[in-house]
Design an enzyme around this catalytic site. Structure first.
Site, PDB file in Angstrom:
ATOM      1  N   CYS A   1       0.866  -1.183   0.000  1.00 38.99           N
ATOM      2  CA  CYS A   1       0.000   0.000   0.000  1.00 38.99           C
ATOM      3  C   CYS A   1       0.901   1.231   0.000  1.00 38.99           C
ATOM      4  CB  CYS A   1      -0.980  -0.016   1.173  1.00 38.99           C
ATOM      5  SG  CYS A   1      -0.228   0.172   2.802  1.00 38.99           S
ATOM      6  N   THR A   2       0.458   2.318   0.639  1.00 39.19           N
ATOM      7  CA  THR A   2       1.247   3.549   0.614  1.00 39.19           C
ATOM      8  C   THR A   2       2.216   3.623   1.794  1.00 39.19           C
ATOM      9  OG1 THR A   2      -0.579   4.725  -0.473  1.00 39.19           O
ATOM     10  CG2 THR A   2       1.160   6.069   0.506  1.00 39.19           C
ATOM     11  N   GLY A   3       1.667   3.685   3.009  1.00 42.62           N
ATOM     12  CA  GLY A   3       2.514   3.877   4.177  1.00 42.62           C
ATOM     13  C   GLY A   3       2.800   2.621   4.972  1.00 42.62           C
ATOM     14  N   ASN A   4       2.183   1.493   4.599  1.00 35.56           N
ATOM     15  CA  ASN A   4       2.398   0.209   5.277  1.00 35.56           C
ATOM     16  C   ASN A   4       2.020   0.271   6.758  1.00 35.56           C
ATOM     17  OD1 ASN A   4       5.093  -2.051   6.061  1.00 35.56           O
ATOM     18  ND2 ASN A   4       3.102  -2.569   5.222  1.00 35.56           N
ATOM     19  N   THR A   5       0.942   1.021   7.049  1.00 33.79           N
ATOM     20  CA  THR A   5       0.429   1.050   8.428  1.00 33.79           C
ATOM     21  C   THR A   5      -1.044   0.685   8.515  1.00 33.79           C
ATOM     22  OG1 THR A   5      -0.046   3.432   8.268  1.00 33.79           O
ATOM     23  CG2 THR A   5       2.099   2.793   9.198  1.00 33.79           C
ATOM     24  N   CYS A   6      -1.731   0.624   7.379  1.00 33.42           N
ATOM     25  CA  CYS A   6      -3.161   0.287   7.404  1.00 33.42           C
ATOM     26  C   CYS A   6      -3.492  -0.885   6.480  1.00 33.42           C
ATOM     27  CB  CYS A   6      -4.001   1.509   7.017  1.00 33.42           C
ATOM     28  SG  CYS A   6      -3.893   2.898   8.171  1.00 33.42           S
ATOM     29  N   ARG A   7      -3.649  -0.610   5.192  1.00 35.66           N
ATOM     30  CA  ARG A   7      -4.185  -1.628   4.280  1.00 35.66           C
ATOM     31  C   ARG A   7      -3.272  -2.833   4.084  1.00 35.66           C
ATOM     32  NH1 ARG A   7      -5.455   2.497  -0.496  1.00 35.66           N
ATOM     33  NH2 ARG A   7      -3.653   3.470   0.521  1.00 35.66           N
TER      34      ARG A   7
ATOM     35  N   ASP B   1      -8.319   3.764   1.043  1.00 38.58           N
ATOM     36  CA  ASP B   1      -7.530   3.982   2.257  1.00 38.58           C
ATOM     37  C   ASP B   1      -8.434   4.425   3.411  1.00 38.58           C
ATOM     38  OD1 ASP B   1      -5.575   4.475   4.110  1.00 38.58           O
ATOM     39  OD2 ASP B   1      -4.385   5.811   2.835  1.00 38.58           O
TER      40      ASP B   1
END
Length: 381
Positions: free
Chosen positions: A228-234, A345
């Site tokens: 994903c983008t920040g590797n903290t959620c999805r 997101d």
């Protein structure tokens, strides 16, 4: 009659050596080549008389097939063995070029084996099986690129003795079956190449060699990367839910799936290293039986992309960003959604938004499971 010998280490231009070897193969002659593990005798697969000379070197053997088919890559291997299993593809992708031969099924009606003459087909197949090699030597690799058609290899040997590690040993064992020999000194490794038979979900080591059993086991594992983008959620949610889903299918604990042949990771195209998963992502995943308590974010790297067998991205933009930097991953990357719908997101939203996102991710994962070739089995001893 003694073969003509070209000393590669004294040659002014290796391109001349390659052209001479290719010309000899095209004319139906046999050529001795160095590989990383042994010297082999090669012939063009479309030259029946040359193939018969190779067969004379291995007539005493009982193992089948007698000769190996030399291919350029995993992609070409699939042309010859369209039913090559996912575990076979993983081993090949991580071991080739190198001292590993794969014994695979060749009984697919679309196999290029069907296009060979009868002599060549019988020489490289037996009981519906074919042995494939991608040796790691620049001269043989260059010859394969220039020659029209495949190359077949024989590894002449004496029972209970090592394979030919020098050109001199090859000449002694091959007697009159050689026309040309490329001498590049002693081979790189002292151990023989490893021979592995691959099935749908497992493999069997037929001959131990340079690449040992524990290394083969590691290289056979399925590696899945979520991005994903920040590797903290999805992507962390996808990693945790995928791990839980696979563990349920393999009837083991989530932390046991690496020992069962599956490695799962996640990363972000714009991630900082070391961040925890968001609190709401952790809670949404926990409600579905997964855990993100030990997650630490990481950026997408060349190493992660190289070792991943499957890269599933949350959005089309994530996929585009990876391909812009790593175009070689094109055949291994896709959106997680089979319908190519972006996973929205949830960052900054309420817990219900994270729950919806987690459910969406889980549904995509379950729809993808059948494409992985599971269930996986431990390697046969």
């Amino acid at each position: 009659m003694h073969p003509h010998i070209i000393d590669l280490q004294e040659s002014d231009d290796t391109r001349d050596v390659v052209h001479k070897a290719v010309q000899s193969l095209a004319e139906g002659k046999t050529v001795g080549f160095p590989t990383e593990s042994d010297y082999v005798v090669a012939a063009a697969a479309r030259q029946p008389k040359a193939i018969q000379r190779l067969l004379s070197l291995v007539a005493h053997r009982t193992e089948e097939p007698l000769l190996s088919l030399c291919v350029k890559s995993v992609e070409e291997a699939i042309d010859w063995a369209p039913s090559l299993s996912q575990i076979g593809i993983r081993i090949a992708r991580r071991c080739w070029p190198g001292p590993v031969a794969l014994v695979v099924d060749d009984n697919h009606p679309g196999s290029l084996v069907q296009c060979l003459n009868n002599t060549s087909r019988k020489a490289i197949t037996k009981n519906g099986q074919l042995r494939l090699r991608v040796p790691n030597h620049p001269i043989l690799s260059s010859c394969m690129r220039m020659l029209a058609g495949p190359i077949v290899l024989a590894e002449p040997d004496v029972l209970d003795e090592p394979l030919s590690e020098t050109a001199e040993a090859l000449i002694e064992r091959s007697k009159t079956a050689l026309d040309l020999v490329i001498n590049d000194g002693h081979v790189q490794y002292h151990d023989p190449f490893t021979i592995i038979k691959v099935d749908n979900h497992s493999y069997t080591i037929l001959r131990s060699g340079m690449i040992k059993e524990d290394v083969i086991h590691q290289k056979s594992k399925l590696v899945v990367l979520f991005v994903c983008t920040g590797n903290t959620c999805r992507s962390p949610m996808a990693e945790a839910l995928f791990r839980k889903t696979i563990a349920d299918q393999l009837d083991c604990k989530a932390d046991e799936i690496p020992s069962r042949g599956v490695i799962v990771e996640s990363a972000g195209v714009a991630a900082w290293a070391g961040s925890s998963a968001s609190a709401r992502a952790q809670e949404a995943v926990a409600e579905l039986g997964g855990s993100l308590s030990h997650h630490h974010s990481q950026p997408v790297t060349s190493d992660l992309v190289k070792k991943a067998d499957i890269i599933w991205t949350m959005t089309a933009s994530h996929k585009s960003a990876i391909l812009a930097q790593f175009p070689e991953a094109r055949d291994r990357i896709a959106l997680l959604s089979p319908d190519r719908i972006d996973v929205v997101d949830p960052i900054g939203g309420p817990l219900d938004t994270y729950r919806t996102c987690a459910q969406q991710i889980l549904a995509h994962i379950k729809s993808r499971i059948d494409t992985l070739g599971l269930p996986l089995k431990p390697p046969e001893k």
